[in-house]
Design a protein around this motif. Structure first.
Motif, PDB file in Angstrom:
ATOM      1  N   ARG A 142       0.825  -1.167  -0.037  1.00  0.00           N
ATOM      2  CA  ARG A 142       0.212  -0.007  -0.065  1.00  0.00           C
ATOM      3  C   ARG A 142       0.825   1.245  -0.136  1.00  0.00           C
ATOM      4  NH1 ARG A 142      -3.770  -1.792   4.789  1.00  0.00           N
ATOM      5  NH2 ARG A 142      -4.575  -3.606   3.741  1.00  0.00           N
ATOM      6  N   GLU A 143       1.907   1.372   0.770  1.00  0.00           N
ATOM      7  CA  GLU A 143       2.991   2.516   0.670  1.00  0.00           C
ATOM      8  C   GLU A 143       3.635   2.570  -0.743  1.00  0.00           C
ATOM      9  OE1 GLU A 143       3.578   4.499   3.107  1.00  0.00           O
ATOM     10  OE2 GLU A 143       1.816   3.529   4.408  1.00  0.00           O
ATOM     11  N   LEU A 144       3.707   1.613  -1.488  1.00  0.00           N
ATOM     12  CA  LEU A 144       4.332   1.716  -2.805  1.00  0.00           C
ATOM     13  C   LEU A 144       3.570   2.824  -3.507  1.00  0.00           C
ATOM     14  CD1 LEU A 144       6.663   1.134  -4.521  1.00  0.00           C
ATOM     15  CD2 LEU A 144       5.318  -0.940  -5.407  1.00  0.00           C
ATOM     16  N   ARG A 145       2.249   2.661  -3.522  1.00  0.00           N
ATOM     17  CA  ARG A 145       1.446   3.777  -3.975  1.00  0.00           C
ATOM     18  C   ARG A 145       1.749   5.219  -3.865  1.00  0.00           C
ATOM     19  NH1 ARG A 145      -4.129   2.687  -2.554  1.00  0.00           N
ATOM     20  NH2 ARG A 145      -3.958   0.713  -3.409  1.00  0.00           N
ATOM     21  N   THR A 146       1.985   5.309  -2.677  1.00  0.00           N
ATOM     22  CA  THR A 146       2.423   6.772  -2.139  1.00  0.00           C
ATOM     23  C   THR A 146       3.880   7.257  -2.227  1.00  0.00           C
ATOM     24  OG1 THR A 146       2.712   6.419   0.083  1.00  0.00           O
ATOM     25  CG2 THR A 146       0.621   6.985  -0.679  1.00  0.00           C
ATOM     26  N   THR A 147       4.791   6.163  -2.545  1.00  0.00           N
ATOM     27  CA  THR A 147       6.257   6.464  -2.720  1.00  0.00           C
ATOM     28  C   THR A 147       6.795   6.055  -4.143  1.00  0.00           C
ATOM     29  OG1 THR A 147       6.660   4.388  -1.657  1.00  0.00           O
ATOM     30  CG2 THR A 147       6.579   6.105  -0.126  1.00  0.00           C
ATOM     31  N   GLN A 148       5.906   5.765  -4.944  1.00  0.00           N
ATOM     32  CA  GLN A 148       6.229   5.183  -6.245  1.00  0.00           C
ATOM     33  C   GLN A 148       6.954   6.391  -6.796  1.00  0.00           C
ATOM     34  OE1 GLN A 148       3.058   4.128  -8.772  1.00  0.00           O
ATOM     35  NE2 GLN A 148       4.281   3.083 -10.456  1.00  0.00           N
ATOM     36  N   TYR A 149       6.635   7.550  -6.886  1.00  0.00           N
ATOM     37  CA  TYR A 149       7.398   8.729  -7.551  1.00  0.00           C
ATOM     38  C   TYR A 149       8.888   8.618  -7.201  1.00  0.00           C
ATOM     39  CZ  TYR A 149       7.842  11.083  -3.141  1.00  0.00           C
ATOM     40  OH  TYR A 149       8.143  11.601  -1.804  1.00  0.00           O
ATOM     41  N   GLN A 150       9.371   8.103  -6.077  1.00  0.00           N
ATOM     42  CA  GLN A 150      10.629   8.122  -5.878  1.00  0.00           C
ATOM     43  C   GLN A 150      11.588   7.268  -6.912  1.00  0.00           C
ATOM     44  OE1 GLN A 150      11.137   6.728  -1.776  1.00  0.00           O
ATOM     45  NE2 GLN A 150      10.033   8.544  -0.873  1.00  0.00           N
ATOM     46  N   PHE A 151      10.804   6.362  -7.747  1.00  0.00           N
ATOM     47  CA  PHE A 151      11.517   5.472  -8.516  1.00  0.00           C
ATOM     48  C   PHE A 151      11.115   5.739  -9.872  1.00  0.00           C
ATOM     49  CE2 PHE A 151      10.335   3.120  -4.630  1.00  0.00           C
ATOM     50  CZ  PHE A 151      11.382   2.653  -4.161  1.00  0.00           C
TER      51      PHE A 151
END
Length: 42
Positions: A3-12
Motif C-alpha cells: 500500500r505504501e508503494l502507491r504513495t512512494t512510487q514517485y521516488q522510482f
C-alpha cells in the motif's frame, strides 16, 4: 508494505531531489564540497 508503494512510487519514476536550504539556514550548516569528501574517503 504494498500500500505504501502507491504513495512512494514517485521516488522510482522521477528524479529524487532534496532541498536542504531550510535546514542549512536553521542550523547554520553548509554541504561539504564533493572534492573534500572524495579525498577523505580515498
Amino acid at each position: 508494505m504494498l500500500r505504501e508503494l502507491r504513495t512512494t512510487q514517485y521516488q522510482f519514476t522521477r528524479p529524487f531531489t532534496i532541498d536542504s536550504s531550510a535546514t542549512e539556514q536553521a542550523f547554520d550548516l553548509a554541504p561539504t564540497p564533493l572534492e573534500i569528501v572524495l579525498k577523505n574517503v580515498a
